[in-house]
Design an enzyme around this catalytic site. Structure first.
Site: not given
Length: 445
Positions: A294-296, A445
């Protein structure tokens, strides 16, 4: 309506078409939720929920992960000996898409579970998604917390406005005076890890830990403060995470809105901790891996999430071990035992930040090697005096916040003294800010 118009304008100044895309997806979720509430047919409700989930996750995957997956497939095919050249999509990553997608999903899922009623006013629901303080970098807001506030009449409240100013100035100081200055120590080393010796790597890692904390918590503070000044309350997102005594506690203190979202909408639906031990551990690992993704769109983020998942599993197994050994638990609960646990947790978190910050596994491996063994490299050093002053300042502020001294002192100080303190904080933030400012880290993000 004023806030809704301001929020749309805020996002449209960056990209008008993507602002329109948010409005289209938000309108779709609004009507799907109304449909979920109006029918009791299980098949129809599941179909509408599926449409909402596929649409929101589809947009997220297309804009954020399409090129990442295409590149990964291409690399895998080449590693298998096949010649492949997959196309690169020319897409613009919408700022904050990871945040408002999760908010939209939580709304439709909660309506489907009948935990919240469907919002009847389209403008109120659009404000829930588009509200500009939290639109681009959180906190991730739950519908049951925000939507009721849209129905309450807003009246001027000086004490609340004052609280909002305090939050905003605190966040501004964190961002300008700490986070952006810590980038001066971290960025050169992470950009060229081969050029620096072991001590410089530890300095850069500690600087990055302070940078990402003060950068993201600073944004959250400014978002919470802005919302208070406008008559809304956003959830707390950080609570002195580097004082956590274990990794589980760290995630209850760090990015609290995301960790609770992953728990409620991913970990528990997978079975949570109600399963057998191996299945619970698998659920933890899968949840944290997806949280890392989800972060990257990079495998290093997945590795960061998997590493935290392994930390959580080890802590869970150790906790089960201690339950049958009260003497061990008593030793861990002493002052020395807690200090040891805080130190080990902080070290684990610092090591995991290497994968979060590194641009590739090769760079991460180089830095981990420098951290683990003494290496002079080219002998390059970094000036570290101001860094250690900053570390001391953050540590003292953590302790004062935890024992409640700062808030008790703020309540008792006369207004002129507090006003002077606000002016000093603002002046320091402006004076200590580097000439080249940096965007908030979580904007990507």
């Amino acid at each position: 309506w004023l806030l809704l118009g301001a929020s749309f304008y805020f996002y449209a100044t960056w990209n008008q078409w993507l602002a329109g895309l948010i409005c289209v997806s938000t309108t779709m979720d609004y009507f799907i939720a109304r449909g979920l509430e109006s029918t009791s047919c299980i098949r129809a409700r599941r179909l509408m929920l599926s449409v909402s989930l596929v649409a929101n996750l589809g947009l997220l995957c297309y804009f954020k992960y399409a090129n990442f997956f295409l590149h990964s497939v291409e690399v895998a095919l080449r590693a298998a000996g096949a010649s492949a050249s997959l196309p690169v999509l020319k897409v613009i990553l919408p700022i904050g898409i990871s945040f408002y997608t999760f908010e939209a999903i939580s709304y439709t899922v909660d309506v489907y579970r009948r935990r919240v009623p469907a919002e009847g006013n389209l403008a109120n629901f659009m404000l829930f998604i588009l509200f500009f303080p939290h639109l681009v970098a959180g906190p991730i807001v739950r519908p049951r917390h925000f939507l009721p506030q849209t129905h309450r009449p807003k009246r001027w409240d000086w004490s609340r406005f004052n609280l909002g100013v305090q939050y905003f100035l605190m966040g501004l100081f964190k961002k300008l005076a700490i986070a952006d200055r810590m980038a001066l120590f971290a960025d050169p080393v992470f950009a060229n890890p081969d050029h620096y010796k072991t001590y410089a790597h530890w300095v850069a890692l500690l600087a990055y830990a302070l940078q990402i904390y003060c950068d993201f918590s600073g944004y959250s503070d400014m978002a919470i403060g802005s919302a208070h000044m406008l008559g809304y309350k956003l959830p707390q997102n950080f609570n002195a995470p580097y004082l956590a005594a274990n990794v589980s506690e760290f995630w209850r203190r760090w990015h609290m809105s995301l960790s609770s979202w992953l728990r409620d909408y991913l970990f528990i639906p997978l079975g949570g901790s109600r399963c057998k031990l191996w299945r619970t551990n698998l659920n933890i690992l899968l949840t944290m891996a997806l949280g890392g993704l989800w972060h990257g769109a990079n495998w290093t983020f997945v590795a960061w999430g998997v590493l935290h998942g392994l930390f959580l599993i080890v802590h869970r197994l150790f906790r089960l071990f201690c339950q049958c050994r009260p003497r061990v638990q008593q030793l861990l609960d002493t002052i020395g035992g807690r200090a040891l646990r805080v130190g080990l947790t902080l070290l684990s978190v610092l090591i995991s930040w290497v994968f979060f910050r590194a641009s590739s596994f090769e760079a991460a491996a180089t830095m981990l090697g420098r951290l683990a063994t003494r290496h002079e490299g080219l002998g390059t050093t970094v000036p570290d005096h101001s860094l250690w002053y900053t570390v001391g300042l953050v540590a003292v502020c953590h302790v004062l916040t935890q024992v409640g001294v700062s808030w008790r002192l703020a309540i008792r100080l006369p207004a002129p003294v507090m006003g002077f303190a606000y002016a000093v904080v603002l002046a320091l933030a402006l004076v200590l800010a580097p000439e080249a400012g940096k965007a908030f880290i979580y904007f990507q993000f």
